[in-house]
Write an enzyme that holds these catalytic residues in place. Structure first.
Site, PDB file in Angstrom:
ATOM      1  N   ALA A 165       0.822  -1.210   0.000  1.00 32.61           N
ATOM      2  CA  ALA A 165       0.000   0.000   0.000  1.00 32.61           C
ATOM      3  C   ALA A 165       0.858   1.263   0.000  1.00 32.61           C
ATOM      4  CB  ALA A 165      -0.934  -0.021   1.198  1.00 32.61           C
ATOM      5  N   HIS A 166       0.176   2.421  -0.020  1.00 34.27           N
ATOM      6  CA  HIS A 166       0.871   3.701  -0.144  1.00 34.27           C
ATOM      7  C   HIS A 166       1.736   4.004   1.082  1.00 34.27           C
ATOM      8  CE1 HIS A 166      -2.929   4.819   1.915  1.00 34.27           C
ATOM      9  NE2 HIS A 166      -2.174   5.695   2.532  1.00 34.27           N
ATOM     10  N   ASN A 167       2.876   4.638   0.807  1.00 33.31           N
ATOM     11  CA  ASN A 167       3.823   5.105   1.825  1.00 33.31           C
ATOM     12  C   ASN A 167       4.493   3.982   2.621  1.00 33.31           C
ATOM     13  OD1 ASN A 167       1.638   7.600   1.769  1.00 33.31           O
ATOM     14  ND2 ASN A 167       3.758   8.269   1.939  1.00 33.31           N
TER      15      ASN A 167
END
Length: 336
Positions: free
Chosen positions: A238-240
């Site tokens: 997922a993001h980050n």
């Protein structure tokens, strides 16, 4: 600032425009002549950038423009911020931020392709992309604007790469998607609003990303996968998320947003994490584990929720013993 290889500035927004787009109110305290031309997380505010505060914010920079819950407005204003009040800052940010930056369109144009690279039929390379020496792009690959593919990289058929850089000699599996927006949904009273992303996906050198994986770009910053990481098929990052060098993940791993994973970790099949946790270096997660808490360096954990492996295995042993006792009593009762 959003990476200009992937994003283009739309136009600065005045505070009046922010009020109109977001539905938040500066409560008559918006000075004339102030505008925003950037976005930033509340943990790294800056003058002229738009942020949002759902929880009590840390130290902030004077001149920042913040969409905030009412209970934080006074403290933010005392710190020199321009504050627009709303009960749902995340929704207000989602409605506004996409007007500051726009994704560069997927269009044909001049790309920097090394003469020694191999590009197979059906592959699309967008304007501004760079393909390194000796790289191989198999059929029907899509490379977005500004993407950089390192020398000797191998991009398997039907992969889609955008908002990303891929390191030297890294292999990307078939049907893998890198650089799409993360699953960040702002829950409004009347509708769900998708939060725009302004970060990148950075894949290191000598890495292996399997087939049918999904690696999201960052919301403000970057999603980072280090050198020599080995990620199996059907994994979701997922993001980050940040993953240290040399980490190995077996199939069906699911890593939630803003998780930090150290170097040389080993995740067995079907492992998962909750968001915003830190997993140290040289950590082992047993199959089907669900990590929900920080894990120190060098530990082996298992279970759902995950715990130190010795505790998890002890629980399994006790459950088997209890099951055996219950079964014996049941047979005796039926004989009686």
């Amino acid at each position: 600032m959003a990476d200009p290889r992937f994003y283009e500035s739309a136009h600065p927004l005045s505070l009046t425009e922010i009020e109109t787009l977001s539905g938040a109110s500066f409560e008559g305290l918006a000075p004339d002549g102030v505008s925003v031309d950037d976005v930033a997380p509340i943990t790294a505010t800056q003058a002229g950038a738009l942020s949002y505060a759902e929880r009590r914010p840390p130290d902030v920079q004077p001149g920042a423009v913040v969409l905030s819950k009412p209970e934080f407005a006074e403290a933010l204003r005392a710190a020199g911020c321009h504050v627009a009040v709303t009960e749902n800052p995340r929704v207000a940010f989602a409605r506004t931020a996409a007007k500051i930056f726009a994704e560069k369109p997927l269009e044909a144009g001049e790309a920097d392709i090394d003469p020694s690279a191999t590009v197979h039929d059906g592959t699309f390379i967008a304007k501004g992309a760079r393909i390194g020496a000796g790289a191989i792009l198999e059929p029907n690959v899509v490379i977005g604007p500004g993407v950089e593919i390192g020398e000797g990289a191998l991009i398997r058929a039907n992969a889609v790469i955008s908002f990303a850089t891929i390191g030297a000699r890294t292999e990307i599996g078939s049907c893998t998607v890198i650089g799409k927006t993360g699953f960040a949904i702002a829950l409004g009273a009347e509708q769900r609003v998708k939060v725009p992303h302004f970060g990148r996906a950075i894949i290191g050198s000598d890495a292996l990303i399997g087939a049918s994986c999904s690696i999201d770009r960052g919301l403000f910053g970057d999603t980072e996968i280090g050198d020599n990481c080995q990620i199996d098929n059907f994994c979701q990052i997922a993001h980050n998320v940040r993953i240290g060098s040399g980490t190995v993940m077996a199939a069906f791993a699911g890593i939630s947003g803003s998780t930090t994973i150290g170097r040389d970790c080993l995740f067995a099949g079907r492992c998962a994490t909750t968001d915003n946790i830190t997993i140290g270096n040289n950590v082992i997660l047993l199959a089907d584990s669900a990590a929900m808490y920080d894990i120190p360096d060098g530990e082996k954990w298992g279970g759902s929720p995950a715990m130190p492996a010795r505790n998890f295995l002890k629980q399994i042993t006790q459950l088997r013993r209890l099951s055996g006792i219950k079964g014996a009593q049941g047979k005796k009762a039926r004989r009686d």
